[in-house]
Design a protein around this motif. Structure first.
Motif, PDB file in Angstrom:
ATOM      1  N   THR A 133      25.697  41.830  46.139  1.00 39.96           N
ATOM      2  CA  THR A 133      25.295  41.049  47.310  1.00 39.96           C
ATOM      3  C   THR A 133      23.820  41.321  47.552  1.00 39.96           C
ATOM      4  O   THR A 133      23.403  42.486  47.617  1.00 39.96           O
ATOM      5  CB  THR A 133      26.107  41.431  48.563  1.00 39.96           C
ATOM      6  N   ALA A 156      29.486  43.561  40.769  1.00 36.90           N
ATOM      7  CA  ALA A 156      29.622  42.784  42.011  1.00 36.90           C
ATOM      8  C   ALA A 156      28.370  43.041  42.836  1.00 36.90           C
ATOM      9  O   ALA A 156      28.020  44.190  43.098  1.00 36.90           O
ATOM     10  CB  ALA A 156      30.866  43.219  42.773  1.00 36.90           C
ATOM     11  N   TRP A 215      33.603  46.103  51.999  1.00 35.02           N
ATOM     12  CA  TRP A 215      34.004  44.811  51.419  1.00 35.02           C
ATOM     13  C   TRP A 215      34.192  44.947  49.909  1.00 35.02           C
ATOM     14  O   TRP A 215      35.024  44.288  49.314  1.00 35.02           O
ATOM     15  CB  TRP A 215      32.921  43.755  51.633  1.00 35.02           C
ATOM     16  N   LYS A 216      33.352  45.776  49.318  1.00 31.37           N
ATOM     17  CA  LYS A 216      33.397  45.888  47.865  1.00 31.37           C
ATOM     18  C   LYS A 216      34.399  46.946  47.409  1.00 31.37           C
ATOM     19  O   LYS A 216      35.108  46.759  46.419  1.00 31.37           O
ATOM     20  CB  LYS A 216      31.997  46.208  47.327  1.00 31.37           C
ATOM     21  N   SER A 238      30.372  38.959  40.019  1.00 32.55           N
ATOM     22  CA  SER A 238      30.527  38.250  41.296  1.00 32.55           C
ATOM     23  C   SER A 238      29.193  38.376  42.013  1.00 32.55           C
ATOM     24  O   SER A 238      28.645  39.476  42.086  1.00 32.55           O
ATOM     25  CB  SER A 238      31.572  38.907  42.198  1.00 32.55           C
ATOM     26  N   GLY A 268      39.646  37.593  47.163  1.00 31.16           N
ATOM     27  CA  GLY A 268      38.833  38.757  46.832  1.00 31.16           C
ATOM     28  C   GLY A 268      39.478  39.645  45.778  1.00 31.16           C
ATOM     29  O   GLY A 268      38.784  40.384  45.067  1.00 31.16           O
ATOM     30  N   GLU A 325      27.054  37.349  45.597  1.00 27.77           N
ATOM     31  CA  GLU A 325      26.961  36.745  46.937  1.00 27.77           C
ATOM     32  C   GLU A 325      25.493  36.825  47.310  1.00 27.77           C
ATOM     33  O   GLU A 325      24.952  37.923  47.452  1.00 27.77           O
ATOM     34  CB  GLU A 325      27.858  37.493  47.918  1.00 27.77           C
ATOM     35  N   TYR A 379      38.580  41.426  41.132  1.00 29.72           N
ATOM     36  CA  TYR A 379      38.747  42.811  40.670  1.00 29.72           C
ATOM     37  C   TYR A 379      39.983  43.033  39.823  1.00 29.72           C
ATOM     38  O   TYR A 379      40.394  44.175  39.597  1.00 29.72           O
ATOM     39  CB  TYR A 379      38.755  43.758  41.881  1.00 29.72           C
ATOM     40  N   GLU A 413      34.615  36.895  48.083  1.00 30.05           N
ATOM     41  CA  GLU A 413      35.057  38.196  48.563  1.00 30.05           C
ATOM     42  C   GLU A 413      36.046  37.951  49.700  1.00 30.05           C
ATOM     43  O   GLU A 413      36.171  36.848  50.209  1.00 30.05           O
ATOM     44  CB  GLU A 413      33.874  39.007  49.083  1.00 30.05           C
ATOM     45  N   GLN A 449      28.831  48.207  41.657  1.00 32.11           N
ATOM     46  CA  GLN A 449      28.678  47.407  42.873  1.00 32.11           C
ATOM     47  C   GLN A 449      27.295  47.670  43.469  1.00 32.11           C
ATOM     48  O   GLN A 449      26.884  48.828  43.603  1.00 32.11           O
ATOM     49  CB  GLN A 449      29.777  47.765  43.876  1.00 32.11           C
TER      50      GLN A 449
END
Ligand code: ADP
Length: 503
Positions: free
Chosen positions: A244, A242, A177-178, A265, A485, A267, A489, A480, A164
């Motif tokens: 961001t 993942a 969030w992750k 993923s 969300g 963002e 995962y 997410e 992440q």
């Protein structure tokens, strides 16, 4: 592996705490293999807060192997789902108990106001972890009756080791969030924070250990994106990435992840529109649109950075928006109670904002307000810029098309509803969008037409752990938050069962 020290720090707001400085791997804080470190800088004073260990490729390898081992270990693999939930609940309680410390760290490291960090970021961090704690034992497969002699069922399984990578604008809350959904679904994690804001995840590491997570389930590393981030994305034992951050970095990550066909993923960036129709409550539209671009120093991926106003109400809106910016957007130290806007996170971001001001002026837009570096005290330090408003903008301009990630807004006029929709959709991004109207049919009609992952009606920046968050077009892939969300995962396995159909 040699352990890394905790450093006793006293923040400018008087809070004292012990800051871990190592890489958090296998529930221990360790030194990096090559001894490299990065400095965390206070953007208000430009002074170093503390140095922390920076991961190189060898450290990423150690972290990923720890996560891989933990994934197979019965202490995690066989842990009942409700116990995973209990760990997350415990973690949320510990974050709640340490709210002031976390808010202090993120305000210091990032420049956001302490008040905002405490009220917004910390509330979000705790509620997101609690929300996913509740999901841990509520994800099920299905039974599918294929015919009278056979049936199939599906089970939801973790994806595996998850890498992440998070940005610097909401350091702790982006981590939650992750982490929340990844842990709820039974994965193990190596999370890398942004090099500008490395501190809060390390403090979170102390709470991961205290909450009782088995070693290796959650690992935190700091490091330079092109080194540690890239090593994480290319590691063969990482099953999912993942991310961001910026669209440019997302492109690089997608390219690297393609080599091992990793689940991803993303963002990414945005240039989110906010439309004010002629029948809107103008006072409300002004308040929300100001918050939508000027809060968090404009460093919000969903910032409503393009405001489109119907010509009938344009003059009224602009006058009120300028007035609100003048009276509300007080720029100052992140610790002062009356500060609305603290310093930009780094020198690079500060320079980027000022560069875009130059670009906007060069393109022929009218600088209606701001666009200057600001001194907030006689020390002449800190990455402060004034809230900036451009008018007379065109969709062909870079300040209309490109994400600035600062307190800079462009305001344009429209005459017809379809023109507003076309202007709203005129960038490569599609993250958020807002619209202001008192007409219910128009609100839903336009919400359906806007190319965005999220639309706010008579509001801006609403975010709730139960509601999916993410973008379309070049603003990202996947969602997410919310039940959606969890899909990022977990993976579905289909099992076909033969009840007696003999060949
Ligand atoms: P910004 O430009 O706003 O700093 P970035 O997208 O560069 O945003 O950074 C977001 C996160 O991505 C940070 O944690 C950063 O270290 C990481 N990162 C940057 N470059 C890479 C890369 N090539 N591979 C993986 N991660 C990266």
């Amino acid at each position: 592996m040699a352990s890394a020290p905790f450093v006793e720090l006293a923040a400018p707001n008087g809070i004292k705490y012990a800051q871990p400085t190592g890489l958090f791997i296998d529930n221990e804080f360790i030194l990096s293999v090559n001894g490299e470190s990065i400095d965390s800088i206070d953007p208000a004073t430009e002074e170093k807060i503390v140095a922390v260990q920076a991961a190189g490729e060898a450290d990423v390898d150690i972290a990923v192997k720890a996560a891989h081992k933990a994934l197979k270990d019965p202490s995690w693999k066989l842990l009942p789902a409700s116990d995973r939930g209990a760990l997350l609940y415990k973690l949320a309680d510990l974050i709640q108990e340490n709210r002031e410390v976390f808010a202090t760290i993120d305000a210091w490291d990032n420049g956001k106001t302490y008040a905002d960090a405490l009220e917004t970021d910390l509330t979000e961090a705790v509620t997101v972890i609690r929300y996913y704690a509740g999901w841990a034992d509520k994800t099920f497969g299905q039974t599918i009756n294929t015919n009278h002699q056979k049936f199939a069922y599906t089970i939801r399984q973790p994806i595996g080791v998850v890498g992440q990578i998070i940005p610097w604008n909401y350091p702790l809350s982006m981590a939650t969030w992750k982490l929340g959904p990844a842990i709820a679904c039974g994965n193990t994690v190596v999370l890398k924070a942004a090099e500008q804001t490395p501190l809060s995840i390390l403090f979170l590491g102390t709470l991961i250990k205290k909450a009782g997570f088995p070693p290796g389930v959650v690992n935190f590393i700091n490091g330079i994106g092109a080194v540690a981030g890239s090593a994480l994305v290319s590691h063969a034992l990482v099953d999912k990435v993942a991310f961001t951050g910026s669209t440019a970095t997302a492109r690089a990550i997608m390219g690297t992840a393609a080599k091992t066909l990793k689940n991803i993923s993303l963002e990414t960036g945005g240039k989110s529109p906010l439309i004010v129709f002629e029948d809107a409550d103008i006072e409300q539209a002004v308040k929300w649109s100001h918050l939508g671009i000027m809060s968090n120093q404009g460093q919000i991926c969903t910032a409503t950075s393009r405001i489109l106003v119907h010509e009938q109400v344009y003059d009224e809106f602009l006058a009120q928006f300028l007035e609100r910016t003048k009276t509300t957007s007080k720029v100052g130290h992140q610790w002062d109670k009356d500060t609305y806007q603290g310093p930009q996170v780094s020198k690079a971001q500060y320079e980027r904002v000022l560069e875009y001001v130059k670009i906007g002026k060069g393109e022929g837009a009218t600088l209606s307000s701001g666009g200057e570096p600001i001194k907030v005290d006689d020390k002449d330090k800190g990455f402060y810029v004034s809230p900036t408003i451009f008018t007379d903008v065109l969709p062909t301009m870079r300040i209309w098309q490109e994400e600035i990630f600062g307190p800079v807004v462009v305001i344009a006029k429209f005459t017809e509803e379809q023109q507003a929709v076309d202007l709203a959709n005129s960038t490569t991004y599609g993250l958020g969008a807002a619209l202001f109207t008192e007409k219910v049919e128009k609100a839903h009609r336009v919400a359906a037409e806007i190319e965005a992952g999220m639309v706010w009606v008579n509001s801006s920046q609403d975010c709730d752990p139960r509601v999916p968050f993410g973008g379309v077009k070049q603003s990202g892939i996947g969602r997410e938050l919310g039940e959606a969300g969890l899909e990022a995962y977990s993976q579905i396995k289909a099992v076909h069962v033969n009840l007696g159909n003999r060949l």
